[in-house]
Design an enzyme around this catalytic site. Structure first.
Site, PDB file in Angstrom:
ATOM      1  N   GLY A 193     -42.440 -15.082 -39.902  1.00 41.46           N
ATOM      2  CA  GLY A 193     -42.761 -14.745 -41.286  1.00 41.46           C
ATOM      3  C   GLY A 193     -43.482 -15.851 -42.040  1.00 41.46           C
ATOM      4  O   GLY A 193     -43.601 -15.806 -43.257  1.00 41.46           O
TER       5      GLY A 193
ATOM      6  N   GLU B 251     -32.742 -14.457 -37.913  1.00 44.57           N
ATOM      7  CA  GLU B 251     -32.271 -14.207 -39.286  1.00 44.57           C
ATOM      8  C   GLU B 251     -30.769 -13.907 -39.300  1.00 44.57           C
ATOM      9  O   GLU B 251     -30.072 -14.234 -40.252  1.00 44.57           O
ATOM     10  CB  GLU B 251     -33.085 -13.063 -39.923  1.00 44.57           C
ATOM     11  CG  GLU B 251     -34.483 -13.550 -40.285  1.00 44.57           C
ATOM     12  CD  GLU B 251     -35.563 -12.483 -40.273  1.00 44.57           C
ATOM     13  OE1 GLU B 251     -35.242 -11.282 -40.220  1.00 44.57           O
ATOM     14  OE2 GLU B 251     -36.747 -12.870 -40.309  1.00 44.57           O
TER      15      GLU B 251
ATOM     16  N   ASN C  35     -40.127  -4.841 -35.415  1.00 44.73           N
ATOM     17  CA  ASN C  35     -38.846  -5.067 -36.079  1.00 44.73           C
ATOM     18  C   ASN C  35     -39.074  -4.871 -37.576  1.00 44.73           C
ATOM     19  O   ASN C  35     -39.667  -5.715 -38.232  1.00 44.73           O
ATOM     20  CB  ASN C  35     -38.385  -6.506 -35.761  1.00 44.73           C
ATOM     21  CG  ASN C  35     -37.118  -6.889 -36.502  1.00 44.73           C
ATOM     22  OD1 ASN C  35     -36.478  -6.048 -37.131  1.00 44.73           O
ATOM     23  ND2 ASN C  35     -36.761  -8.169 -36.430  1.00 44.73           N
TER      24      ASN C  35
ATOM     25  N   SER D   7     -45.059 -14.319 -36.346  1.00 46.26           N
ATOM     26  CA  SER D   7     -46.389 -14.185 -36.966  1.00 46.26           C
ATOM     27  C   SER D   7     -47.456 -13.628 -36.024  1.00 46.26           C
ATOM     28  O   SER D   7     -48.619 -14.012 -36.108  1.00 46.26           O
ATOM     29  CB  SER D   7     -46.833 -15.525 -37.573  1.00 46.26           C
ATOM     30  OG  SER D   7     -45.943 -15.910 -38.606  1.00 46.26           O
TER      31      SER D   7
ATOM     32  N   GLU E 202     -38.672 -16.494 -29.993  1.00 47.97           N
ATOM     33  CA  GLU E 202     -39.162 -16.501 -31.365  1.00 47.97           C
ATOM     34  C   GLU E 202     -38.844 -17.848 -32.014  1.00 47.97           C
ATOM     35  O   GLU E 202     -37.723 -18.048 -32.514  1.00 47.97           O
ATOM     36  CB  GLU E 202     -38.493 -15.389 -32.172  1.00 47.97           C
ATOM     37  CG  GLU E 202     -38.752 -14.004 -31.643  1.00 47.97           C
ATOM     38  CD  GLU E 202     -38.627 -12.951 -32.737  1.00 47.97           C
ATOM     39  OE1 GLU E 202     -39.559 -12.187 -32.916  1.00 47.97           O
ATOM     40  OE2 GLU E 202     -37.590 -12.924 -33.430  1.00 47.97           O
TER      41      GLU E 202
END
Ligand code: PGA
Length: 254
Positions: A174, A98, A10, A214, A168
């Protein structure tokens, strides 16, 4: 049916056309014919058509990062499923955290995006996952169950290749902080049992469930060796050829 692992990059809001070319050709030259692994890249909308052209005769598939609920019309800034399909995508990421967090996407909106993906014969990579606060107050299973139930409501298909789920945990995206192998295993088994109830047990046993948050070349082999993990959705580490290639290779060794 064997679940072929899927490694998806992604790219988020990264990569100009020039950078896209270097990345995607770098992957292609490093791995000519991958064995038993599917590779997907999700460029920003501006690079989809260009990247699709570059990978047309390769094994690399292309995904969009989002989809409009509308088919066409006066919706400034939106991109429809037919445009995504026409630009060469096979997959679309739906409900990424997000989008939920910064663009206020609700479970109901995500359900409509799932329907839009189906209408245009795109395979949704549906993202689910709890925030840190939700995990700390012991609500992670309830949250993921609700996200799945609402997003998948109205799903008609029983074809396990028509859907991919990505777990996720928001606190692992991140941040350099991955979930432990135990936490991943436990949630993936829970997702499969929830899918058995929401859809059906055969479908649940055959659909691919990816982990994201991550993932990098150092932790991928351990994560991908877990029984209920069928691949990974990778952000930061998918932007560097060597990292992404070594993650793909770690999937083929399992
Ligand atoms: P990350 O992102 O690998 O940079 O944590 C994963 C994702 O958002 O899909």
């Amino acid at each position: 049916m064997n679940r072929i692992p899927l490694i998806a990059g992604n790219w988020k809001m990264n990569m100009t056309l020039y950078e896209s070319k270097g990345l995607v050709l770098g992957i292609h030259y490093a791995i000519k014919y991958p064995h038993d692994v599917e590779v997907v890249v999700a460029p920003p909308f501006t690079a989809i058509s260009f990247v699709s052209g570059l990978v047309r005769s390769s094994y690399i598939e292309v995904a969009a990062q989002d989809i409009s609920t509308h088919d066409a019309g006066a919706f400034t800034g939106e991109i429809s499923g037919s445009m995504i399909r026409g630009a060469g995508c096979r997959y679309v990421i739906v409900g990424h955290s997000e989008r939920r967090q910064y663009f206020f996407e609700t479970d109901d909106l995500i359900n409509q995006k799932m329907a839009a993906a189906r209408t245009h014969k795109l395979i949704p990579i549906l993202c689910v996952g709890e925030t840190l606060i939700e995990r700390e107050r012991g609500a992670c299973f309830n949250v993921v169950e609700r996200q799945l139930a609402v997003a998948l409501s109205g799903l008609q298909t029983r074809d396990p290749l028509s859907l991919v789920i990505a777990y996720e945990p928001v606190w692992a995206i991140g941040t350099g902080r991955t979930a432990t192998l135990e936490q991943i295993n436990e949630m993936h088994a829970f997702i499969r049992s929830t899918l058995a109830g929401v859809i059906d047990p055969v479908f649940a046993s055959q659909v691919r469930v990816l982990y994201g948050g991550s993932v990098n070349s150092k932790n991928s082999a351990a994560i991908l060796s877990l029984g209920d993990v069928d691949g990974a959705l990778i952000g930061g580490a998918s932007l560097r050829v060597a990292e992404f290639v070594s993650i793909i290779k770690s999937a083929t060794n399992n």
